[in-house]
Scaffold this motif. Sequence first.
Motif, PDB file in Angstrom:
ATOM      1  N   ALA A 115       0.794  -1.069  -0.076  1.00 24.11           N
ATOM      2  CA  ALA A 115       0.255  -0.073   0.059  1.00 24.11           C
ATOM      3  C   ALA A 115       0.797   1.354  -0.172  1.00 24.11           C
ATOM      4  N   THR A 116       1.986   1.269   0.769  1.00 29.67           N
ATOM      5  CA  THR A 116       2.911   2.557   0.873  1.00 29.67           C
ATOM      6  C   THR A 116       3.389   2.924  -0.358  1.00 29.67           C
ATOM      7  N   ALA A 117       3.716   1.755  -1.083  1.00 32.63           N
ATOM      8  CA  ALA A 117       4.277   2.326  -2.459  1.00 32.63           C
ATOM      9  C   ALA A 117       3.430   2.882  -3.608  1.00 32.63           C
ATOM     10  N   CYS A 118       2.150   2.527  -3.267  1.00 36.37           N
ATOM     11  CA  CYS A 118       0.886   3.277  -4.301  1.00 36.37           C
ATOM     12  C   CYS A 118       1.029   4.443  -4.281  1.00 36.37           C
ATOM     13  N   THR A 119       1.320   5.380  -3.116  1.00 34.02           N
ATOM     14  CA  THR A 119       1.441   6.641  -2.804  1.00 34.02           C
ATOM     15  C   THR A 119       2.727   7.459  -2.806  1.00 34.02           C
ATOM     16  N   THR A 120       3.774   6.722  -2.768  1.00 34.25           N
ATOM     17  CA  THR A 120       4.911   7.283  -2.918  1.00 34.25           C
ATOM     18  C   THR A 120       5.616   7.592  -4.337  1.00 34.25           C
ATOM     19  N   PRO A 121       6.216   8.815  -4.321  1.00 34.75           N
ATOM     20  CA  PRO A 121       6.467   9.379  -5.808  1.00 34.75           C
ATOM     21  C   PRO A 121       7.772   8.306  -6.130  1.00 34.75           C
ATOM     22  N   PRO A 122       8.139   8.404  -7.403  1.00 40.81           N
ATOM     23  CA  PRO A 122       7.390   8.935  -8.336  1.00 40.81           C
ATOM     24  C   PRO A 122       5.916   7.970  -8.740  1.00 40.81           C
ATOM     25  N   GLU A 123       5.029   8.917  -9.329  1.00 40.46           N
ATOM     26  CA  GLU A 123       3.615   8.250  -9.540  1.00 40.46           C
ATOM     27  C   GLU A 123       3.685   7.787 -10.910  1.00 40.46           C
ATOM     28  N   ALA A 124       3.263   6.421 -11.157  1.00 47.20           N
ATOM     29  CA  ALA A 124       3.056   5.868 -12.570  1.00 47.20           C
ATOM     30  C   ALA A 124       1.960   5.666 -12.633  1.00 47.20           C
ATOM     31  N   TYR A 125       0.915   5.632 -11.625  1.00 49.77           N
ATOM     32  CA  TYR A 125      -0.406   5.304 -11.769  1.00 49.77           C
ATOM     33  C   TYR A 125      -0.579   3.834 -12.391  1.00 49.77           C
ATOM     34  N   LEU A 126       0.175   2.802 -11.604  1.00 48.62           N
ATOM     35  CA  LEU A 126       0.140   1.402 -12.106  1.00 48.62           C
ATOM     36  C   LEU A 126      -1.271   1.128 -11.789  1.00 48.62           C
ATOM     37  N   GLY A 127      -2.020   0.749 -12.843  1.00 51.75           N
ATOM     38  CA  GLY A 127      -3.399  -0.228 -12.772  1.00 51.75           C
ATOM     39  C   GLY A 127      -4.378   0.574 -12.252  1.00 51.75           C
ATOM     40  N   ALA A 128      -4.104   1.955 -11.982  1.00 54.27           N
ATOM     41  CA  ALA A 128      -5.237   2.912 -11.299  1.00 54.27           C
ATOM     42  C   ALA A 128      -6.510   3.230 -12.404  1.00 54.27           C
ATOM     43  N   VAL A 129      -7.547   3.726 -11.763  1.00 51.81           N
ATOM     44  CA  VAL A 129      -8.508   4.300 -12.761  1.00 51.81           C
ATOM     45  C   VAL A 129      -8.298   5.796 -12.373  1.00 51.81           C
ATOM     46  N   VAL A 130      -7.777   6.514 -13.255  1.00 50.55           N
ATOM     47  CA  VAL A 130      -7.420   8.025 -13.251  1.00 50.55           C
ATOM     48  C   VAL A 130      -8.478   8.874 -13.610  1.00 50.55           C
ATOM     49  N   GLY A 131      -8.408  10.094 -13.009  1.00 44.98           N
ATOM     50  CA  GLY A 131      -9.452  11.192 -13.206  1.00 44.98           C
ATOM     51  C   GLY A 131      -9.356  12.061 -12.273  1.00 44.98           C
ATOM     52  N   ARG A 132     -10.151  13.187 -12.304  1.00 48.21           N
ATOM     53  CA  ARG A 132     -11.603  13.122 -13.256  1.00 48.21           C
ATOM     54  C   ARG A 132     -11.147  12.912 -14.608  1.00 48.21           C
ATOM     55  N   TYR A 133     -10.090  13.662 -15.211  1.00 52.05           N
ATOM     56  CA  TYR A 133     -10.066  13.501 -16.518  1.00 52.05           C
ATOM     57  C   TYR A 133      -8.426  12.868 -16.811  1.00 52.05           C
ATOM     58  N   ALA A 134      -8.511  11.756 -17.434  1.00 51.27           N
ATOM     59  CA  ALA A 134      -7.144  11.096 -17.810  1.00 51.27           C
ATOM     60  C   ALA A 134      -6.545  11.932 -18.962  1.00 51.27           C
ATOM     61  N   ASN A 135      -5.228  11.897 -18.886  1.00 53.56           N
ATOM     62  CA  ASN A 135      -4.468  12.456 -19.686  1.00 53.56           C
ATOM     63  C   ASN A 135      -4.155  14.060 -19.313  1.00 53.56           C
ATOM     64  N   ARG A 136      -3.779  14.928 -20.380  1.00 56.70           N
ATOM     65  CA  ARG A 136      -3.195  16.283 -20.027  1.00 56.70           C
ATOM     66  C   ARG A 136      -4.537  17.111 -20.048  1.00 56.70           C
ATOM     67  N   ILE A 137      -4.651  18.279 -19.549  1.00 57.72           N
ATOM     68  CA  ILE A 137      -5.409  19.672 -19.811  1.00 57.72           C
ATOM     69  C   ILE A 137      -4.107  20.771 -19.858  1.00 57.72           C
ATOM     70  N   ALA A 138      -4.016  21.586 -20.918  1.00 56.63           N
ATOM     71  CA  ALA A 138      -2.985  22.448 -21.015  1.00 56.63           C
ATOM     72  C   ALA A 138      -3.420  23.658 -20.064  1.00 56.63           C
ATOM     73  N   GLY A 139      -2.365  24.220 -19.487  1.00 54.94           N
ATOM     74  CA  GLY A 139      -2.582  25.376 -18.840  1.00 54.94           C
ATOM     75  C   GLY A 139      -3.348  25.180 -17.515  1.00 54.94           C
ATOM     76  N   ALA A 140      -3.716  24.114 -17.317  1.00 58.26           N
ATOM     77  CA  ALA A 140      -4.604  23.552 -15.977  1.00 58.26           C
ATOM     78  C   ALA A 140      -5.622  24.591 -15.574  1.00 58.26           C
ATOM     79  N   ARG A 141      -6.319  24.902 -17.161  1.00 58.96           N
ATOM     80  CA  ARG A 141      -7.438  25.385 -17.123  1.00 58.96           C
ATOM     81  C   ARG A 141      -8.243  25.121 -18.384  1.00 58.96           C
TER      82      ARG A 141
END
Length: 350
Positions: free
Chosen positions: A65-91
Amino acid sequence: MTATAPVCFGVLPDGRAVTAHTLGTPGGPVLRVLDLGATIQALYLPDNTGGTGGTVDVALGHPDATACTTPPEAYLGAVVGRYANRIAGARFPLDGVTVELAANEGGATLHGGPDGFHRRTWRVLDAGPDRLALELVSPHGDQGFPGRLTVRATYTVTGHTVALDLAARTDAPTVVGPASHLYLNLAGEGSGTIEDHRLTVAADSYLPVSPDSLPLGGLAEVAGTPFDLTAPARLGDRVRDPHRQITAAGGIDHSFHLRGAGVRTAAVLEHPGSGRAVELVTDQPALQVYTGNALDGTLTGPGGRPYSRWAGIALEPQHHPDSPNRPELTDPVLRPGQTWRSRTEWRFRC
């Protein structure tokens, strides 16, 4: 491996316990899913190589469990969101208002922000031998996103198929596009790179990106480029190609515009050495192909081996990156009264 009762996978530094659920039956896929991030932590397939009659874990995952939240983040197997991938300018603009998000990759928002869905504990709604349903409520303003969003993730195992159904509803206009970030290595996690795998993608165009992995412009034809995966291609040849898009990314980290609509085959991944293969089926408009270019040996899998570059491949059905700012690519807006849905199937051959 076979389905078992839920077990404790460990405790996070903030005191949260992480629970693991195992689904499936011998002779077919068996997967271990965490309530943290609705994460596929392991995915076992029958191992018929050498007549051993055992199983092999083909999913990259964290060992505890500890490794799941230890940097660097690789999102191994997770459901990512709200929005998967990148949003430019964070807006992004929405109904005449500029929505400001939390940035976590330079000036961009990646996979929902610094405290995305992969770091959240999902509530278990239903659990059985071959089915697990989880729910997450993301409050209004979460990482800057508007609207109270309720998301459900349902895993099922039927025969040789693992399926993930995602659904989301909101109480205010927002953008939505979670996705599975499952990494596969059909030779077995920790068994080296995916260079000897062959990949086919049902796409005639892809999205070229800038050095910060954001869309440069519109879609480009794959013909005549190393992104032409319309016939089986050895990944080692493609990730080492001198094409400037490949060298800038250190491999493939690009969105492919899938042919057709509705539930259809998006990709086929094959490992000739073991005879294993998986057909990826989805209803999403695009497929992000990521060959694990940033893996550098820092992360270690359950088998004790470090994950180096190209240790696994993520095939992520989703919207195109930066679609909240580029609706001509795909439209990610969800409004009250609507339900956003996504279906992904991994159909394995052993």
